[in-house]
Structures are given as structure tokens and as C-alpha cells.
Design an enzyme around this catalytic site. Structure first.
Site, PDB file in Angstrom:
ATOM      1  CB  CYS A   1      -0.904   0.006   1.233  1.00  0.00           C
ATOM      2  SG  CYS A   1      -2.252  -1.162   1.153  1.00  0.00           S
TER       3      CYS A   1
ATOM      4  CD  GLU B   1       2.827  -1.361   3.178  1.00  0.00           C
ATOM      5  OE1 GLU B   1       2.160  -0.674   2.371  1.00  0.00           O
ATOM      6  OE2 GLU B   1       2.804  -2.594   3.210  1.00  0.00           O
TER       7      GLU B   1
END
Length: 838
Positions: free
Chosen positions: A431, A433
Site C-alpha cells: 500500500c 510502506e
């Protein structure tokens, strides 16, 4: 602009011609292999299992493909990985085709084959070992919905980017030779040499197996060429065969070979383990030399290169996995989170933009598919032309690209002990990170921690649904001021974070012992030198990254309590709690009790001696939550009025109001500062993140009504975004609020969603406004932002008539998905997000 070729639409149509299917092939093969390798070292067993799968799985070349390598026989199918968990799947066999989201087809034959294979795995899975390792209190907290570690609890870890550049430059042959040299140089007087030799031997077995897999692809390409009458397709298949006989075993020589080599690596990583978020990351950097060699020097046209790139983009969408039904409410839309990022700066601090950066954005515009999860790095020297190109793609409504700030992420990574040169080379996993590709085992998405749930438990003095699972930090009638309540909340947060650490470390150890990944580890820096898999701590950098969810709800709720109860004295805390327990008058409010035995309705006449003994044992062990003092609030009459008071009288996060914005910042810091205190079994540290994927929906289901005016069971706020509908002062005010958070400490990532009506980004002025918005937010040290550019009306139409909107792609959280494939709860959450205009 290079136009999309006709081939691409043909590939897309074939890929989405039917619902994805469950296949049993891998499960059967790995079970056979494990039976054949009993009593051998686990890492060797894992390598031999991969070898057996790659040598025996059915290989196909889909119609018109130029990049080949399948994970399943059917398009978008899913294999099963029984070594991680399997009981949930067998329990759900008859519901898989009836789900409200992420539907899969499964035949009776596949059910029988899987059931037979699963018989072997009882007591052998990572899931079962992790459960045995966890403390009872940890399991209680998970059961109550305080946090979930389901991602790796039931599946492989994934969430990694390997050193694709190294494979392209030296080939698997070069990596194999490096391992052979390390094996020969082992000192057998060193006690660690035993485990190191097992890993290096497993690595060599795995690498050889992948080379053979590529050659099998070459063989079927040759066979297809011999059976094909069309001259053009025959030539294409012959070229595919030539590519697969060279790569990935040998270094890539050109752009086409580089793409094919990359894809085989990408596919096999996900055949070895079903961990998602296998992310290409800085694709425009390590592929560019091959693009430059062929395109800029004239051996391949720009049109030909774009078609190959578009083919790869379609291929990303052939990767799939099945999750349990509950998880589809947190990971809806068949997401695989293969994050690919462009732009940013080089390891030497120069701008990294190149022609391939633009071509990658073009590929997403051509294919209009959920994968890859395209991202862009922004810094003060990012060319306006690249930002404008990103804006053009954003306003297509696909939810890509996501935008990331070098100015925040690079120092945040340095603060975690990463060198400046490596930090400059970061990409994004899954997502949102940040991670250094090819050098990191980051364990992102390690857990989702429900912060509003902890506040709920605080208001119940450590109890949840009558059972004590937290600390007894005080009865609500005894809190004399707001600070005492906040102190109690902090104590509960620390307690539950410690249980979260216990859960994550238990799962970590389970993967270390039962699911080492020798092929993946072959392409991660330091593993060969250390003689360890990434699961054992072989990577250069090791982290565990759990996410805090619902900071806006917790902050808004605390502000409401502070103002309405302790400052304005509109009601007592007991009265407010009674309203919350009644879900603002929608449900009957009942005093909570932890007693499992209802003494008021005990049938004494029929009590046997055995049941009397059980009763006495239960009474000795149970803890009963004291009944709260009755209050004067008529919840049925006053509940909704009080809810409106909480919503409208109290300032809300997202409107650029310092008091509430800094309270939300403090809530986030309570979580982040506690998480970063801990270490993991791989010798690394924990680092916090603030994003939910779409677990804000599932976490909301476990959370009762909250003092911010949220009804019980409804979604929590999305990431670091304001609660839907509560940001009423426009997009700039919302960004100003979010920028006040400490994004540097949340080095595992923060997620900000914004939704614009398409008219807001129309024309050159729209692009200019979007560019200014992004740069302004990043100037204030925001980390990430992404946009859904679609009207609420279109989403509602798609919900009512899904057949007419099968190709509608939207941003869910840190990923995009086809809107109609999502569970309705996630669809409603997206529709409810504030629709912004400049």
C-alpha cells in the site's frame, strides 16, 4: 503519446472473460513433496517442494501474450498454500462462490483434491504453531477485535522487493555461483556452518529449478510456434522461446529480455509463497538501461517498447490469491499490491526521472487495470512535466498514481538506521510502506491495531462484552477530569501494544521455523553472506510494521469527551457511556457483566452434582464487571440529539483547527512511540504505520458507537484521512490538518485518501491545481496522498447496475480494484468519502 495497441485489449478481454478459479495443483504437489522429504532440514524441504511444483505444474501461454509465465492454468486463478493454513478454506468451500466480494469458482473435483491434501497438514502449519506460541491474553485481545495479525497468521509474508537489478545484470547463474563459492568457503568447525550449508544448498536447488521452469516455457513456446499457421504469431512465439532459454539464468541483453526475466522472477516468488505485495518498486531505474539501449539507440521503436510494457502491465493482473471471507472485508477486490514506483532521486541525490518513468505512467493509462499499484516519488526537483503526466493519469479515475514525498520518507528511513544512499533508493511496498529494495525484510502490514477499540475498553475499565481483557484503569464515574481519562487510555494502549508485539513475534517465529523461502532469499542482500534466509534475519535491514487504525475517530472522540463532559459539563461521562452503549438510542442499553453464568435464570431444580461442580469452578474463576450507576438519560428519546451535539458542537479533525488536529497527533504518537520500543526475532526493530488497507471497515464492525458520533459497526476513518463527511473546509484545510501529524515517526507509512469530482481536475487549470495541492502538502511534511477522481453518482450507479460498470477501477485504500468486485461495506465506505472541489 503512444497509442494502445489492439493486442492489449485482446489480452485484457481474455484475462477477465470469467470469474477466477481455485486450483489444487500446487497444494497436491507440495503435499507429495513434503511426504517425500520427511526428516530433512526444513529449508531443503522448501527448496525441493518448489522444484517439484515448477517441474510438474501445467504451463500455458495465453493467446497473444508476449511476456509469459503463469501461476495458474486459468486466468486470474489462485493456487492454494496449505503449509500456512487450510482449515478455514475447507470450512468455506460451499460459500466461496456465494460471497458478496472476491468471488471464486471451485469445482467438486478441486474440493476433493484439496480435502485429501489437507489431511497431511494437521499440526504442521505456520498458523497452528503461531497460535501455540501466543499468550492467552493475546488471543483474547485478538478475539475481541483489538488487533488482528491475520495477514501472516494465515498466509505467507510477502511485502518485499528483491534485487531485480542484480538478476538482470548477472542472471541466476551469477547468484548460483556466488552461493557455491560461499558454500565452499564454509568453516565446518563453525557450529553455524551446518545451518548455513543447508540454506546455501537449498538456494542452489531453488535457482536451478527456476532456470528449468524458464526452459519449460521455452519448450511450450517452440511447440506452439510449430503448431501455429500465422507467420507473425509464429515469429513471436519463437522469440519468446529464445528469451526463455536465456533469461533469467543469464544476464538480460535488451529491453524485451529484461521484461521477461523480471516477470519470471515475479511469478516464481509468488509460486514459492502466497505472501502478497511482491513489489517491483523502482522499475524505471533498473529497467531503464535496457530501454535506453534498445529504444534510444534505435534497435526497438518507442511504439514496440510501449506495447511490451503494456503486455507486462496486463500480466500483473494475472496474479491472484484467495483469502478467508472475513479478510475480503479488509482486502476487498482481489488485491495483490504489486507496487511499482517512478521518479524521485538517485542514490547520489540527483533527479531520477527518465523516459521510462513516463512510459510506465502511459502503460497504466493504456491498460486501466488495478495492477500494478503505480506510485510516484516527488521532491523539489521533480520536473513539472512528470507531475503533470501523473495528474493526467490521476484524472482518469483509476486511483493511480499514489504520491510520496522524498522530503519526509528519506529522513524517516535514516532515523531507522538506514544509510543515506540506501534511503534515497527507497520504493513502496504494497500500500504505502517505504522500503529499500533488495535489502529489507520489512514485515509491513504485520497487524492492524484498532485504536478506537482501546478507547472503548478504557471506558469499560478493561472489559469487552463483559469479559476483562485489559487493565482495570478506573471506573468512569471516578474520573475527575479529562487528564485522568487520557492517562487511563495511555495505559491501555501500552498494554495492548505489548500483546500485539507478542502476536507478531509468535507469527514471525512460526514462519522462521516452518516456512523459510530459499529462492526469495537468494535475491535479498546479505542472505548469502550471512548464510540465512530472510525469515531467519538474513536481510541487511529487518523491521516489523504494524498499523494503527482509526486515529481520527479516537482523537475526535477524546475531544468530544473533553469538551462536552469535562469542560461544558453537558452530561456526565456515565451518561455519555450509556448513550454509546445504546448506539445512540438504536439499541437497548444493558449493564455489562463478565459473568458467563446467569445466576438470575439458573435452573436450580435440575442441577446435577457434576454441573454444580462446574458452576462452582466458574464462579471461582469469573470476574464480574460492576454494574454502573443508573443514569437519567433517556437513550431512546435523547440518543440522536446527543449524537448531533457530539458531531456539531465539537471541532473535528480535517478542518485545519489546531486544538483537534494536535489531539489527533497525540493519539497517533501514543501508538507510534510505544510500538517503536520493541524488537523482533530477526534482530530488527518494530516501526509503526498509520494506514488500514481497507481494515477500517472490518475494525469498525468490532467497535461499538464512539463519542465522535459514529454508529456501532460502521467503518472507522480511513488511514490518516479525516472521518468521512467531517472535513468541511475543503481539500487544503484537510491537507493542513493531516500535515500536522508526525509522519516521520510513522516510518512504516501513512495513508491519505482524497476524493475529487472529475470537474475539479478538468483542463490545464485542474492539472495545475492538483500539482500545487501535492507540492503544498509535501512542503508541510506530509508523506503520502492519493486521489479518487470520480463522482458519487457514478459509484451509486455502478452499485445498482454492476454489469454495466465491470471495468470501473477505483482507489480502495493503498490499492485500486474493480469497484463491482468489492464487498458492499467497502463500496459504501468509498461512496461516503468526502467529495472535494477546489
Amino acid at each position: 503519446m503512444v497509442e494502445q495497441s489492439l493486442r492489449i485489449q485482446s489480452l485484457i478481454d481474455h484475462l477477465y472473460s470469467e470469474d477466477p478459479r481455485v486450483e489444487a495443483e500446487r497444494a497436491v504437489l507440495i503435499t507429495e513433496s513434503y511426504k517425500e522429504t520427511e526428516n530433512q532440514p526444513m529449508v531443503i524441504r522448501r527448496a525441493k517442494a518448489l522444484e517439484k511444483i515448477l517441474e510438474n505444474m501445467n504451463l500455458v501461454i495465453r493467446p497473444d501474450e508476449l511476456i509469459v509465465g503463469n501461476l495458474t492454468t486459468a486466468p486470474r486463478g489462485t493456487q492454494i498454500f496449505p503449509e500456512f493454513s487450510n482449515q478455514w478454506l475447507e470450512d468455506e468451500f460451499d460459500r466461496i462462490e456465494k460471497r458478496t466480494g472476491d468471488v471464486f469458482r471451485i469445482s467438486e473435483e478441486v474440493k476433493r483434491d484439496l480435502s485429501e491434501a489437507f489431511k497431511y497438514w494437521g499440526g504442521r502449519t505456520t498458523n497452528e504453531l503461531a497460535t501455540e506460541l501466543m499468550a492467552p491474553e493475546t488471543l483474547d485481545a485478538m478475539q475481541a477485535g483489538v488487533f488482528t495479525v491475520g495477514n501472516y497468521y494465515f498466509n505467507g509474508v510477502g511485502h518485499i522487493s528483491v534485487d531485480y537489478r542484480k538478476v538482470l545484470q548477472v542472471g541466476l547463474k551469477g547468484i548460483r555461483e556466488e552461493a557455491q563459492e560461499a558454500l565452499q568457503s564454509l568453516d565446518y568447525g563453525d557450529p553455524e556452518s551446518i545451518s548455513k550449508s543447508h540454506f546455501l544448498e537449498a538456494l542452489i536447488i531453488s535457482v536451478n529449478a527456476v532456470c528449468k521452469y524458464a526452459k519449460r516455457l521455452a519448450d511450450i513456446a517452440d511447440q506452439a510456434a510449430n503448431e501455429t499457421h500465422g507467420a507473425k504469431r509464429k515469429e513471436e512465439l519463437q522469440q519468446i522461446a529464445r528469451n526463455c532459454r536465456r533469461v533469467p539464468e543469464y544476464p538480460a541483453e535488451g529491453f524485451y529480455e529484461a521484461l521477461q526475466s523480471f516477470w519470471i522472477i515475479q511469478a516464481v516468488i509468488q509460486i514459492e509463497s502466497n505472501g502478497h505485495s511482491i513489489s517491483p518498486m523502482r522499475f524505471d531505474q533498473y529497467i531503464y538501461p535496457f530501454y535506453q539501449k534498445d529504444v534510444e539507440k534505435g534497435s526497438m521503436t518507442e511504439v514496440e517498447a510501449q506495447e511490451l510494457l503494456d503486455c507486462l502491465w496486463v500480466k500483473f493482473n494475472d496474479v491472484n490469491k484467495i483469502r478467508d471471507e472475513a479478510s475480503t472485508k479488509a482486502f476487498g477486490g482481489y488485491p495483490m499490491f504489486q507496487n511499482l514506483i517512478v521518479g524521485g532521486q538517485t542514490t547520489k541525490g540527483m533527479d531520477a526521472t527518465n523516459p521510462l518513468s513516463f512510459a510506465c505512467l502511459e502503460a497504466s493509462a493504456h491498460t486501466k487495470l488495478p495492477q500494478p499499484s503505480l506510485s510516484i516519488r516527488i521532491w523539489n526537483k521533480t520536473p513539472e512535466s512528470l507531475l503533470n503526466k501523473a495528474g493526467e493519469v490521476s484524472r482518469l479515475g483509476l486511483g493511480v498514481p499514489a504520491y510520496y514525498s522524498d522530503e519526509v520518507i528519506i529522513p524517516a528511513l535514516e532515523n531507522r538506521g538506514i544509510s543515506l544512499e540506501d534511503a534515497r533508493d527507497y520504493g513502496i511496498i504494497g500500500c504505502v510502506e517505504p522500503q529499500v529494495g533488495g535489502k529489507t525484510e520489512g514485515w509491513h502490514d504485520a497487524a492492524f491495531f484498532n485504536i478506537p477499540k482501546v478507547l472503548e475498553i478504557t471506558l469499560n475499565n478493561g472489559y469487552n462484552d463483559g469479559k476483562r481483557i485489559g487493565l482495570q484503569t478506573g471506573k468512569i464515574e471516578d474520573f475527575k477530569n479529562y487528564q485522568e481519562l487520557e492517562d487511563a487510555f495511555r495505559k491501555q494502549m501500552k498494554y495492548f501494544v505489548k500483546l500485539l508485539i507478542n502476536a507478531d513475534n509468535s507469527v514471525d517465529i512460526a514462519h522462521m521455523e516452518r516456512a523459510p523461502l530459499p529462492f526469495l532469499s537468494a535475491m535479498v542482500d546479505n542472505c548469502i553472506v550471512e548464510g540465512k534466509t530472510v525469515q531467519e534475519g538474513g536481510a541487511k535491514y529487518n523491521f516489523t510494521g504494524p498499523q494503527g487504525v482509526g486515529i481520527a475517530n479516537a482523537g475526535d472522540s477524546l475531544m468530544a469527551i473533553k469538551q462536552i463532559v469535562f469542560e461544558d459539563k453537558e452530561m456526565t461521562l456515565s451518561e455519555l457511556k450509556q448513550v454509546l452503549d445504546s448506539n445512540f438510542g438504536r439499541e437497548e442499553s444493558k449493564p455489562a457483566s463478565s459473568a458467563n453464568i446467569d445466576l438470575n435464570h439458573l435452573d436450580v431444580a435440575n442441577l446435577t452434582s457434576e454441573s454444580l461442580v462446574d458452576l462452582l469452578k466458574g464462579l471461582l474463576n469469573q470476574e464480574t464487571q460492576p454494574v454502573q450507576t443508573p443514569t437519567t438519560v433517556d437513550t431512546a428519546k435523547d440518543g440522536e440529539n446527543i449524537r448531533q451535539l457530539l458531531i456539531n458542537r465539537v471541532p473535528k479533525f480535517g478542518n485545519d483547527i489546531d486544538d483537534i488536529d494536535y489531539l489527533v497527533r497525540d493519539v497517533a504518537l501514543i501508538y507510534c512511540e510505544e510500538v517503536q520500543r520493541y524488537r523482533n526475532p530477526r534482530g530488527g526493530t518494530f516501526q509503526p504505520g498509520l494506514y488500514p488497507v481497507s481494515a477500517n471497515v472490518s475494525c469498525g464492525l468490532d467497535t461499538k458507537a464512539s463519542a465522535d458520533g459514529r454508529y456501532a459497526g460502521t467503518p472507522l476513518a480511513d488511514g490518516v484521512s479525516p472521518t468521512s463527511g467531517r472535513d468541511q473546509n475543503g481539500p487544503t484545510a484537510a491537507l493542513n490538518s493531516v500535515a500536522k501529524l508526525d509522519h516521520h515517526i510513522a516510518s512504516n507509512g501513512t495513508l491519505l485518501n482524497q476524493k475529487f469530482h472529475p470537474s475539479a481536475l478538468a483542463g490545464e487549470e485542474g492539472l495545475s491545481n492538483l500539482s500545487a495541492l501535492v507540492r503544498g502538502y509535501f512542503d508541510q511534511k506530509g508523506m503520502h496522498v492519493q486521489f479518487n477522481v470520480i463522482s458519487r453518482e457514478i459509484l451509486k450507479k455502478a452499485q445498482k447496475n454492476p454489469e454495466k460498470y465491470k471495468n470501473l477501477v477505483v482507489r480502495v485504500a493503498g490499492y485500486s480494484a474493480h469497484f463491482v468486485s468489492l464487498d458492499k461495506t467497502i463500496q459504501e465506505d468509498i461512496i461516503a468519502r468526502t467529495e472535494l472541489k477546489f
